[in-house]
Design a protein around this motif. Structure first.
Motif, PDB file in Angstrom:
ATOM      1  N   TYR A   1     -25.236 -13.311   9.283  1.00 30.58           N
ATOM      2  CA  TYR A   1     -25.968 -13.656  10.265  1.00 30.58           C
ATOM      3  C   TYR A   1     -27.568 -13.103  10.473  1.00 30.58           C
ATOM      4  CZ  TYR A   1     -27.076 -13.097  15.426  1.00 30.58           C
ATOM      5  OH  TYR A   1     -27.700 -13.246  16.807  1.00 30.58           O
ATOM      6  N   GLY A   2     -27.574 -11.960   9.586  1.00 31.92           N
ATOM      7  CA  GLY A   2     -29.100 -11.607   9.319  1.00 31.92           C
ATOM      8  C   GLY A   2     -29.721 -10.645  10.622  1.00 31.92           C
ATOM      9  N   ARG A   3     -31.031 -10.903  10.748  1.00 32.41           N
ATOM     10  CA  ARG A   3     -31.539 -10.072  11.753  1.00 32.41           C
ATOM     11  C   ARG A   3     -31.211  -8.760  11.587  1.00 32.41           C
ATOM     12  NH1 ARG A   3     -30.906 -14.192  17.013  1.00 32.41           N
ATOM     13  NH2 ARG A   3     -30.956 -16.220  15.650  1.00 32.41           N
ATOM     14  N   ARG A   4     -31.272  -7.999  10.411  1.00 31.98           N
ATOM     15  CA  ARG A   4     -31.147  -6.671  10.250  1.00 31.98           C
ATOM     16  C   ARG A   4     -29.647  -6.010  10.758  1.00 31.98           C
ATOM     17  NH1 ARG A   4     -37.163  -4.095  11.167  1.00 31.98           N
ATOM     18  NH2 ARG A   4     -38.222  -5.471   9.830  1.00 31.98           N
ATOM     19  N   VAL A   5     -28.737  -6.868  11.150  1.00 30.17           N
ATOM     20  CA  VAL A   5     -27.636  -6.206  11.804  1.00 30.17           C
ATOM     21  C   VAL A   5     -26.724  -5.759  10.530  1.00 30.17           C
ATOM     22  CG1 VAL A   5     -25.200  -7.003  12.522  1.00 30.17           C
ATOM     23  CG2 VAL A   5     -27.409  -8.156  13.521  1.00 30.17           C
ATOM     24  N   SER A   6     -26.661  -6.204   9.350  1.00 31.46           N
ATOM     25  CA  SER A   6     -25.776  -5.538   8.282  1.00 31.46           C
ATOM     26  C   SER A   6     -26.613  -4.222   7.939  1.00 31.46           C
ATOM     27  CB  SER A   6     -25.732  -6.433   7.068  1.00 31.46           C
ATOM     28  OG  SER A   6     -26.978  -6.763   6.704  1.00 31.46           O
ATOM     29  N   GLU A   7     -27.860  -3.752   8.239  1.00 35.44           N
ATOM     30  CA  GLU A   7     -28.614  -2.727   7.791  1.00 35.44           C
ATOM     31  C   GLU A   7     -28.288  -1.507   8.788  1.00 35.44           C
ATOM     32  OE1 GLU A   7     -32.752  -3.594   7.530  1.00 35.44           O
ATOM     33  OE2 GLU A   7     -32.292  -5.532   6.182  1.00 35.44           O
ATOM     34  N   LYS A   8     -27.608  -1.791   9.745  1.00 39.21           N
ATOM     35  CA  LYS A   8     -27.178  -0.703  10.889  1.00 39.21           C
ATOM     36  C   LYS A   8     -26.378   0.331  10.224  1.00 39.21           C
ATOM     37  CE  LYS A   8     -27.966  -3.674  14.682  1.00 39.21           C
ATOM     38  NZ  LYS A   8     -29.218  -3.119  15.240  1.00 39.21           N
ATOM     39  N   PRO A   9     -26.378   1.487  10.543  1.00 38.83           N
ATOM     40  CA  PRO A   9     -25.662   2.712  10.027  1.00 38.83           C
ATOM     41  C   PRO A   9     -24.259   2.017  10.788  1.00 38.83           C
ATOM     42  CG  PRO A   9     -27.193   3.546  11.211  1.00 38.83           C
ATOM     43  CD  PRO A   9     -27.565   2.134  11.540  1.00 38.83           C
ATOM     44  N   MET A  10     -23.016   2.278   9.874  1.00 43.61           N
ATOM     45  CA  MET A  10     -21.646   1.694  10.065  1.00 43.61           C
ATOM     46  C   MET A  10     -20.751   2.862   9.844  1.00 43.61           C
ATOM     47  SD  MET A  10     -19.488  -1.306   8.645  1.00 43.61           S
ATOM     48  CE  MET A  10     -20.559  -2.727   9.265  1.00 43.61           C
ATOM     49  N   ILE A  11     -19.961   3.068  10.546  1.00 41.33           N
ATOM     50  CA  ILE A  11     -18.610   4.113  10.445  1.00 41.33           C
ATOM     51  C   ILE A  11     -17.299   3.189  10.479  1.00 41.33           C
ATOM     52  CG2 ILE A  11     -17.529   6.000  11.118  1.00 41.33           C
ATOM     53  CD1 ILE A  11     -19.950   6.404  13.142  1.00 41.33           C
ATOM     54  N   VAL A  12     -16.499   3.420   9.585  1.00 42.03           N
ATOM     55  CA  VAL A  12     -15.100   2.605   9.313  1.00 42.03           C
ATOM     56  C   VAL A  12     -14.092   3.336  10.110  1.00 42.03           C
ATOM     57  CG1 VAL A  12     -13.476   1.484   7.796  1.00 42.03           C
ATOM     58  CG2 VAL A  12     -16.140   1.715   7.428  1.00 42.03           C
ATOM     59  N   ALA A  13     -13.477   2.755  11.190  1.00 38.13           N
ATOM     60  CA  ALA A  13     -12.192   3.267  11.822  1.00 38.13           C
ATOM     61  C   ALA A  13     -11.091   2.759  11.246  1.00 38.13           C
ATOM     62  CB  ALA A  13     -12.234   3.050  13.232  1.00 38.13           C
ATOM     63  N   ALA A  14     -10.239   3.483  10.581  1.00 41.82           N
ATOM     64  CA  ALA A  14      -9.059   2.924  10.029  1.00 41.82           C
ATOM     65  C   ALA A  14      -7.903   3.148  10.932  1.00 41.82           C
ATOM     66  CB  ALA A  14      -8.657   3.794   8.789  1.00 41.82           C
ATOM     67  N   ASN A  15      -7.709   1.933  11.686  1.00 42.40           N
ATOM     68  CA  ASN A  15      -6.771   1.976  13.020  1.00 42.40           C
ATOM     69  C   ASN A  15      -5.433   1.960  12.565  1.00 42.40           C
ATOM     70  OD1 ASN A  15      -6.183   2.456  15.617  1.00 42.40           O
ATOM     71  ND2 ASN A  15      -6.624   0.133  16.082  1.00 42.40           N
ATOM     72  N   LYS A  16      -4.356   1.988  13.596  1.00 47.31           N
ATOM     73  CA  LYS A  16      -3.012   2.227  13.231  1.00 47.31           C
ATOM     74  C   LYS A  16      -2.670   3.167  12.170  1.00 47.31           C
ATOM     75  CE  LYS A  16      -3.191  -2.569  15.097  1.00 47.31           C
ATOM     76  NZ  LYS A  16      -2.878  -4.149  14.934  1.00 47.31           N
ATOM     77  N   ILE A  17      -3.017   4.126  11.958  1.00 48.21           N
ATOM     78  CA  ILE A  17      -2.775   4.968  10.859  1.00 48.21           C
ATOM     79  C   ILE A  17      -1.106   5.585  11.203  1.00 48.21           C
ATOM     80  CG2 ILE A  17      -3.636   6.958  12.017  1.00 48.21           C
ATOM     81  CD1 ILE A  17      -3.915   6.112   8.418  1.00 48.21           C
ATOM     82  N   ASP A  18      -0.737   5.418  12.372  1.00 48.89           N
ATOM     83  CA  ASP A  18       0.485   5.899  12.576  1.00 48.89           C
ATOM     84  C   ASP A  18       1.422   4.946  12.129  1.00 48.89           C
ATOM     85  OD1 ASP A  18      -0.808   4.288  14.787  1.00 48.89           O
ATOM     86  OD2 ASP A  18       1.317   4.342  15.546  1.00 48.89           O
ATOM     87  N   MET A  19       0.942   3.881  11.563  1.00 53.43           N
ATOM     88  CA  MET A  19       1.924   2.741  10.986  1.00 53.43           C
ATOM     89  C   MET A  19       2.040   2.787   9.326  1.00 53.43           C
ATOM     90  SD  MET A  19       1.193  -0.271  13.799  1.00 53.43           S
ATOM     91  CE  MET A  19       2.294  -1.358  12.853  1.00 53.43           C
TER      92      MET A  19
ATOM     93  N   ASP B   1       1.574   5.406   5.715  1.00 48.61           N
ATOM     94  CA  ASP B   1       1.575   6.846   4.984  1.00 48.61           C
ATOM     95  C   ASP B   1       0.138   7.108   4.670  1.00 48.61           C
ATOM     96  OD1 ASP B   1       1.908   9.102   3.854  1.00 48.61           O
ATOM     97  OD2 ASP B   1       3.501   8.270   2.537  1.00 48.61           O
ATOM     98  N   GLU B   2      -0.424   8.322   5.613  1.00 43.88           N
ATOM     99  CA  GLU B   2      -1.859   8.522   5.295  1.00 43.88           C
ATOM    100  C   GLU B   2      -1.846   8.875   3.789  1.00 43.88           C
ATOM    101  OE1 GLU B   2      -5.279  11.086   7.270  1.00 43.88           O
ATOM    102  OE2 GLU B   2      -3.585  10.682   8.276  1.00 43.88           O
ATOM    103  N   ASP B   3      -0.865   9.414   3.153  1.00 43.29           N
ATOM    104  CA  ASP B   3      -0.833   9.924   1.680  1.00 43.29           C
ATOM    105  C   ASP B   3      -0.316   8.741   0.826  1.00 43.29           C
ATOM    106  OD1 ASP B   3      -2.054  12.361   2.222  1.00 43.29           O
ATOM    107  OD2 ASP B   3      -0.189  13.077   2.919  1.00 43.29           O
ATOM    108  N   GLY B   4      -0.118   7.791   1.429  1.00 42.33           N
ATOM    109  CA  GLY B   4       0.521   6.543   0.537  1.00 42.33           C
ATOM    110  C   GLY B   4      -0.502   5.903  -0.410  1.00 42.33           C
ATOM    111  N   PRO B   5      -0.177   5.023  -1.477  1.00 44.66           N
ATOM    112  CA  PRO B   5      -1.166   4.460  -2.013  1.00 44.66           C
ATOM    113  C   PRO B   5      -1.704   3.309  -1.472  1.00 44.66           C
ATOM    114  CG  PRO B   5       1.123   3.558  -2.709  1.00 44.66           C
ATOM    115  CD  PRO B   5       1.355   4.822  -1.724  1.00 44.66           C
TER     116      PRO B   5
END
Length: 428
Positions: A267-285, A287-291
């Motif tokens: 898409y461009g327009r510097r969108v991909s340059e913005k600071p990004m945080i990743v939310a790993a959702n549905k972690i309850d489904m 195993d957080e320690d699983g492979p």
């Protein structure tokens, strides 16, 4: 229905014509001219209003015209100026001149305004044309022409943080648990068909978060809800990329992450340059320690992104995610904002270097003259008054147009045409 793009036509008011009038009072010899000037035409003004949310009104009304200036009157009375037409638009609206494709103004603040089309100047009354030789001018100046423009309005929401990700990964749920917004939440794709905003309150501070839905593979080409939503990301300062790490829809979380990032890059327009945080959702489904989760975590953090495991419906890990978003916002606030717009040059448009140019030509039957200033003087000419006709001819002669026509073959007795008026040429 959320309308974020519209095309309209705007037209400023025409300037009022100057008045041709003479004093006719008893016992006042040689009264002379007393025609007043015409009033200025109304301007078209765009005003950002925080009470508006969409551009829906512009779907039904397409043409906007300001009031014309009033003609001048006798006894040197000026005509009334035309009333400006104020067009209110939502905060975040970009006003674009369709003919040039240039941005006229990006209205980011409530109450911000600008003149998109100036009204025509009022014409001068015959009082202004009196001199030592011409004591009784029987002509006045026509009012300035109105300006008409084709305008594109694009609404780009004002939000600090944008939620991006594939459909049905939990963006609406995250917005609902983080703010007082109540977006529609269902277990199917494209539940959200319009952007939703909410205010996050955290540590005595707040910021606006938006659910930017509808992004799928190929969105930068208009697939899905595509460009309709991508443009709303442009104003955000920080992105939260929501990923379904449970793979509940049969997709690979790593592939989802890469595909959305690729759409932002395309898409461009510097969108991909913005600071990004990743939310790993549905972690309850998972195993957080699983492979599976560890593989995703290592893959994303290996690219330099911070990953926060959350479960939006259960409000697990959401505060930590929002705290990081607030931290990134405070860092982004210290950097100056830039845009890639190419702006419309109002100063050059007002000066119009071709305004006084007179164009000479030959259409195969007669010789022609045209030009903006020439047209205005022509409209002001009283063809029953020799002084007025002489004023028109002198302007044409001073412009050099007669010499150009002679070079084209103009001879005495030939016809010169201005607009629909034809006159015979006599060489003095």
């Amino acid at each position: 229905m959320f309308a974020d793009r519209a095309k309209i036509t705007i037209k400023s008011g025409k300037g009022g014509n100057g008045c041709v009038s003479f004093r006719r009072e008893p016992f006042v010899p040689e009264g002379g001219p007393d025609g007043g000037d015409g009033g200025r035409g109304g301007n078209i003004v765009f005003l950002a209003d925080r009470n508006l949310r969409t551009l829906m009104d512009f779907r039904y009304k397409k043409k906007y015209e300001a009031e014309n200036g009033q003609d001048g009157m006798k006894k040197k009375c000026f005509g009334k100026n035309g009333q400006d037409l104020i067009i209110k638009v939502p905060v975040g609206t970009v006003v674009i001149d369709e003919d040039t494709g240039l941005v006229m103004r990006d209205l980011k603040e409530d109450g911000e305004s600008f003149v998109a089309a100036k009204g025509g100047k009022g014409g001068k009354g015959n009082t202004n044309f009196k001199n030592s030789v011409r004591q009784a001018p029987n002509f006045a100046e026509a009012g300035g022409a109105a300006r008409e423009r084709n305008i594109i309005l694009e609404l780009k929401m004002i939000a600090d943080v944008g939620l991006v990700g594939f459909p049905n990964v939990g963006k609406s749920s995250l917005l609902a648990v983080s703010t007082s917004a109540r977006p529609k939440i269902e277990n199917y794709h494209f539940t959200t068909i319009e952007p939703n905003l909410g205010v996050v309150k955290l540590y005595d501070k707040d910021f606006v978060m938006a659910d930017i839905a509808g992004i799928i593979e190929g969105a930068h080409k208009g697939l899905g809800l595509g460009l309709k939503f991508l443009r709303h990301i442009e104003r955000t300062k920080v992105l939260i990329h929501v990923v379904d790490v449970s793979g509940s829809e049969g997709r690979d979380p790593k592939e989802d992450f890469d595909k959305i990032n690729e759409e932002l890059r395309q898409y461009g327009r510097r969108v991909s340059e913005k600071p990004m945080i990743v939310a790993a959702n549905k972690i309850d489904m998972v195993d957080e320690d699983g492979p599976e989760y560890r593989e995703f975590y290592d893959y994303v953090t290996g690219q330099g992104y911070k990953v926060f495991p959350i479960s939006a419906p259960l409000n697990l890990g959401v505060k930590e995610l929002l705290t990081e978003a607030l931290h990134q916002l405070e860092k982004a606030a210290q950097e100056p904002e830039e845009d890639d717009y190419e702006y419309f040059d109002f100063e050059a448009d007002d000066k119009d270097p071709d305004y006084r140019t007179v164009y000479a030509g030959f259409d195969g039957e007669c010789y022609t003259l045209s030009g903006k200033q020439l047209q205005k003087i022509f409209d002001s000419t009283n063809f029953n008054d020799m002084g007025s006709l002489r004023y028109l001819y002198k302007y044409i002669e001073r412009s050099g147009a007669i010499d150009e026509l002679k070079e084209m073959g103009l001879e005495e007795g030939d016809i010169i045409k201005i607009d629909d008026f034809e006159m015979e040429f006599f060489d003095e």
